[in-house]
Scaffold this active site. Structure first.
Site, PDB file in Angstrom:
ATOM      1  N   HIS A  51     106.448  62.178   8.090  1.00  0.00           N
ATOM      2  CA  HIS A  51     105.872  63.208   8.961  1.00  0.00           C
ATOM      3  C   HIS A  51     104.811  62.643   9.911  1.00  0.00           C
ATOM      4  O   HIS A  51     104.230  63.398  10.693  1.00  0.00           O
ATOM      5  CB  HIS A  51     105.261  64.338   8.132  1.00  0.00           C
ATOM      6  CG  HIS A  51     106.251  65.104   7.313  1.00  0.00           C
ATOM      7  ND1 HIS A  51     107.394  65.653   7.844  1.00  0.00           N
ATOM      8  CD2 HIS A  51     106.282  65.409   5.979  1.00  0.00           C
ATOM      9  CE1 HIS A  51     108.083  66.254   6.893  1.00  0.00           C
ATOM     10  NE2 HIS A  51     107.429  66.114   5.750  1.00  0.00           N
ATOM     11  N   ASP A  80     112.801  65.275  -3.196  1.00  0.00           N
ATOM     12  CA  ASP A  80     112.425  66.691  -3.250  1.00  0.00           C
ATOM     13  C   ASP A  80     113.558  67.634  -2.882  1.00  0.00           C
ATOM     14  O   ASP A  80     113.380  68.853  -2.853  1.00  0.00           O
ATOM     15  CB  ASP A  80     111.193  66.971  -2.387  1.00  0.00           C
ATOM     16  CG  ASP A  80     111.230  66.301  -1.028  1.00  0.00           C
ATOM     17  OD1 ASP A  80     112.267  65.697  -0.692  1.00  0.00           O
ATOM     18  OD2 ASP A  80     110.219  66.362  -0.305  1.00  0.00           O
TER      19      ASP A  80
END
Length: 340
Positions: free
Chosen positions: A158, A282
């Site tokens: 990110h 995830d």
């Protein structure tokens, strides 16, 4: 499989995380390292300390303005009367072309996209050694190594060239890909994290020398919201060098694997000769973020499918948060890859 990790990566211990207006404990905890190390060792990985290569490979993709900010902001923040123990922004520019302030508060807003990337006293040191681990992994597969795993924590996908966000400060996968490119390779980045790798996309969006491909939960109602949509294909020289493959929330093994085949077809068409996998665990059905529903056997199939590309492959750790299955998911992925 060789693996790279530096113990100084444990020093980043974020306390705060804001979601839906509520302050919660930050889920990107040092305990993740213990579980990921256990998973890597169960897959037969030999853990190695990275050599230090300095700032140059990091500055190849991150701006010097941003790197100076990361190195100095916490000390500057502590000089503010009444400041909290972590740097967390409370104001942001409307656009990246707005003025660049001198104040610590203003620069925090400029260089931190959200409240999920608090900066504490040891954040820079941990992020720096996470990046050094990624560089070591890239050097390994650019040499004689056919594959490697890097326990990069804090994670990186990110992080843009000049912007932290979503637990990320330095873009480890992007740094590794650029390192491979500088060593004469033609790298592609395959991101399988449940969240779109928006920082990675932004870093290479106008370039044609690194292909970026991301499989992730549809961002229409899921972080990072503003990036990761299928129509985002790159711009300028990079048009056609970015592929987003968003999936419906709750997508399971079979549909994820079918989408992975589409991703690998594009990577093959690019003429890739070194693959960087931004490995988010995830996407698991029991991960706290609950975006997708991949099972532990599904991760073994993902590893095997990636092995089918027959490319030198560097696994760079991204997400995957505290759950009983975290270690097993990493073991399954790496074992699936090695067995194939």
């Amino acid at each position: 499989m060789k693996a790279f990790f530096d113990t100084r990566q444990r020093k980043h211990d974020p306390q705060h995380f804001m979601a839906n207006g509520a302050i919660k404990p930050n889920p990107e905890q040092p305990e993740r390292i213990n579980r990921l190390l256990a998973g890597a060792e169960a897959a037969g990985c030999v853990i190695t300390d990275p050599d230090e290569t300095g700032l140059a490979p990091i500055a190849a993709v991150h701006t010097p303005e941003y790197l100076a900010f990361l190195q100095t902001i916490h000390a500057r923040w502590q000089r503010i009367d009444g400041a909290g123990p972590e740097v967390i922004p409370n104001i942001h520019p409307a656009r990246r072309s707005d003025g660049y302030p001198k104040s610590a508060v203003g620069q925090a807003g400029y260089h931190q996209a959200d409240t999920a990337c608090p900066i504490a006293a040891h954040t820079w040191e941990a992020a720096y050694w996470s990046a050094q681990s990624a560089i070591a992994g890239a050097d390994h597969i650019a040499g004689d190594g056919k594959s490697a795993y890097v326990l990069t924590r804090p994670p990186g996908h990110h992080a843009f060239a000049d912007l932290a966000g979503g637990f990320c400060f330095l873009n480890n996968a992007g740094i590794a890909a650029e390192r491979l490119r500088s060593l004469g390779r033609r790298p592609a980045i395959l991101d399988v994290d449940v969240h779109h790798g928006n920082g990675t996309q932004g870093m290479f969006y106008a370039r044609d020398d690194v292909l970026t491909v991301s499989i992730h939960a549809d961002p229409a109602r899921f972080y990072p919201f503003f990036w990761g949509h299928a129509q985002e294909r790159g711009e300028g020289r990079g048009l056609g060098y970015n592929l987003n493959l968003p999936l419906a929330r709750g997508t399971g093994d079979d549909d994820f694997l079918a989408t992975l085949e589409t991703a690998l077809t594009r990577i093959h068409a690019y003429g890739c000769d070194a693959l960087v996998v931004a490995l988010g665990l995830d996407a698991h059905i029991d991960d706290p973020f609950q975006g997708l529903a991949v099972t532990t056997p599904g991760f073994a199939r993902i590893g095997a499918a990636i092995a089918g590309a027959k490319l030198p492959t560097l696994f760079v750790q991204e997400g995957g948060y505290l759950s009983d299955a975290l270690s097993e998911n990493l073991t399954a992925t790496l074992t699936g890859f090695q067995d194939a």
